[in-house]
Scaffold this motif. Sequence first.
Motif, short mmCIF file in Angstrom:
data_model
loop_
_atom_site.label_atom_id
_atom_site.label_comp_id
_atom_site.label_asym_id
_atom_site.label_seq_id
_atom_site.Cartn_x
_atom_site.Cartn_y
_atom_site.Cartn_z
N LEU A 1 0.31 -110.08 5.99
CA LEU A 1 0.98 -109.64 7.09
C LEU A 1 0.98 -107.91 7.45
O LEU A 1 0.90 -107.06 8.14
N GLY A 2 1.65 -107.12 5.93
CA GLY A 2 1.00 -106.27 6.17
C GLY A 2 -0.17 -105.38 6.09
O GLY A 2 -0.44 -104.51 6.81
N ALA B 1 -0.54 -105.37 9.51
CA ALA B 1 0.07 -104.11 10.55
C ALA B 1 -0.79 -102.91 9.87
O ALA B 1 -0.79 -101.87 10.61
N ALA C 1 3.54 -112.39 3.60
CA ALA C 1 3.51 -110.30 3.59
C ALA C 1 2.73 -109.77 3.35
O ALA C 1 2.88 -108.72 3.45
N GLY C 2 1.34 -110.17 2.23
CA GLY C 2 0.67 -109.32 1.93
C GLY C 2 -0.25 -109.15 3.39
O GLY C 2 -0.97 -108.23 3.64
#
Lengths: 560, 222
Positions: free
Chosen positions: B27-28, B31, B24-25
């Motif tokens: 990908l964040g 993004a 998640a980190g």
Amino acid sequence: MSSTLHTPAQHASATKGAKERDTYLTADYGWKSWLFTVDHKRIAVLYLISIMVFFLIGGTFALLMRAELMTAKGDLFEAETYNKLFTMHGVVMIFFFLIPSIPAVLGNFLVPIMIGTKDLAFPKINLLSWYIYLVGGGATLYVAITGGLDTGWTFYAPYSSTYANTNVAAAAIAVFITGFSSILTGLNFIVTIHKMRAPGMTWFRMPLFLWAQYATSLIMILGTPVLAITVMLLALERTFHIGIFDPALGGDPVLFQHLFWFYSHPAVYIMILPGMGVISEIVACFSRKRMFGYHFIAFSSLAIAIFGFVVWGHHMFVSGQSAYAGFVFSFLTMLVAIPSAVKVFNWIATLYKGQVSLETPMLYALGFIGLFTIGGVTGLFLAVMGLDRHVHDTYFVVAHFHYVMVGGMVMAFMGGMHFWWSKMFGRKYPEAMGQFAAVVIFVGFNFTFFPQFILGYMGMPRRYHQYNDEFTALNVLSSAGATILGTGFLMTIVYFLWSLKWGQKAPQNQWDAKGLEWEKAQSPPPTFNFEDGERIVVTEDAYAYTYEESHTGSGHEVKK
Amino acid sequence: MSDHAHSTTGLVHHFDDIEQQHEAGTLGMWAFLITEVLFFGGLFGAYAVYRSAYPEAFMRASSHLDVDLGGVNTIVLICSSLTMALSVYAAQKGSKRGIIMGLLGTMFFGAIFLGVKVIEYKDKWDHHLVPGDNFIFEGNPGGPEQLYFALYFAMTGVHAFHMIVGMVIICWMIKKAHRGDFTPGHHPLVENFGLYWHFVDIVWIFLFPLLYLIGAHSGSHT
């Protein structure tokens, strides 16, 4: 229908009614527990309160404008004051109400619950986005108090950069700041939907609301930075006269329009896609049917997000862009109608032979489908270059985008708030009042904005505080409609607030609806959304409504 | 309600496992970098429009930049990326000292870059090449040349701002590294910050030729 809903399947029913069950609202007390919360549901409530403040401010500006337009003469306000009113109305409603409305309130509340997880991927960033929103909002209020802004919400150069005597630089900074709150929200949703879905929650089992939020988030993270850099350049031009939009130095004001609309056209879809997601949820629930054409609706959201980035030039048919560019933009704009129509047809096909019931959310959803269709089809009128030359900058355009923004997004927001109100606060709103207010709002809306189509077609330009006498009758009709519309919104706010204390306690699943937020989460949910230690595993597609279930009222799965 | 689970793994409450948290980190961060591409993209778009409209004025204006200083800064920035990469490598190997040395190196090269930038800005200021009411280009008020310098300052200024933010974050990371917060299996901050720092470098790799080198070609073709 609600009396049969004490569901034995829920383990928590033993404690139902007792005060000891901790909800996200009662888990902690005091202002610190709210201002420093990282709970997505509490942040949603914070956002709800803030956007309602801005909605009331923006609505007041609108009503003052309609009061001025009651008569053909400019008798209530000076021209300058009127310019400030429509500018602040646009800035407040777009950047501080519509854009955050469904994503930051309903999206924040529902995205983690709908995919079966405890929170968004980045809870602190989520809270940060709200604070950034407040700072931007505060800066806007500062602008409003210190003389306002009269450029229109579009900030067109060279008026904004050179000639306006109002606080353009501060307003640009306010918009710049607020943009980051929307970027952070979009980023959070994208990562959450990619990485945090519960086991079994595949992409094509996701409720369509999530597809819509996902598509919206893509626009937020791809478009907003461009707006940020654009208003930054505007503020620099305004403050230091660097010449970037100044024709005297070779700068090109039309470049401002290109950069501005590169964000602000996709932003229009930020202001409608989440609404479409809400409508999909409501239509499926109140038709008691599986969504017709699930995949098409899901992909049409993405298609709208993608097409949205290549149509900005249709705002500039009369700005001196080349005829060939105009031709291409005109064609691409018409393509947007395809995914939009796909959604409308699929909703209607879902209604067909469904067990339709007309509770308040459904009234708003049906209103949305009709009004959005009118707004969308008149958008096609405007995509035709020849016709656009005739109605450009008239009330026809004003009516068109209000049919989409208010008739679409606000109706969807209202529908969504009614649909999930009991989930958010554990109380029911008064249903009869809700239905009545929905009808009032629908009637008021059409009286306000339909005459504006005719006014625009007759040639009444937008953004003037006076007009020719022959436009009087329709303007009076529009102003009268605005009072009805305003009354409808006030009624809604009053009974919502009333219901927080005196509303009937809601069961877990007020609508007998499908979806994790109804089937697995209490109303209101606990801090981590689901029962302690319960691991959500999804085993069925979204909208697993069947006729038997709704018919016999015993449609709850027996599951461990 | 605490966001920190001070366990040895660093797992935050709302993730299932550490792998999900890392993904998640990362990908964040990617993004976020996409938003940065679009943020700079608006400036590059404006540059493309005005350079194609006024190619000769841009070349003339560009010849007033110091290619040597720009070139030195390019090398300095590439070195800072190397030290950043070494810091990430050290984090994977679990060398606390390596992380801190790498970060200090990055900080050092970043500071040199900004120092050189200050010298350049000062020079432009002295020669009235800062856009605005005092702008004078080769004795004239300057037309499109001023646009070039407006873009020069906007693009390098936004870039420098990103470096300053990065250096503030480095200070914070050094503190965390000193405290021993990063383990071989859990150092997402080092890794994600590395992505950020490399991105800022890459922006400069585009800025350098577009701003400094177009003047060197004066007269070759219009």
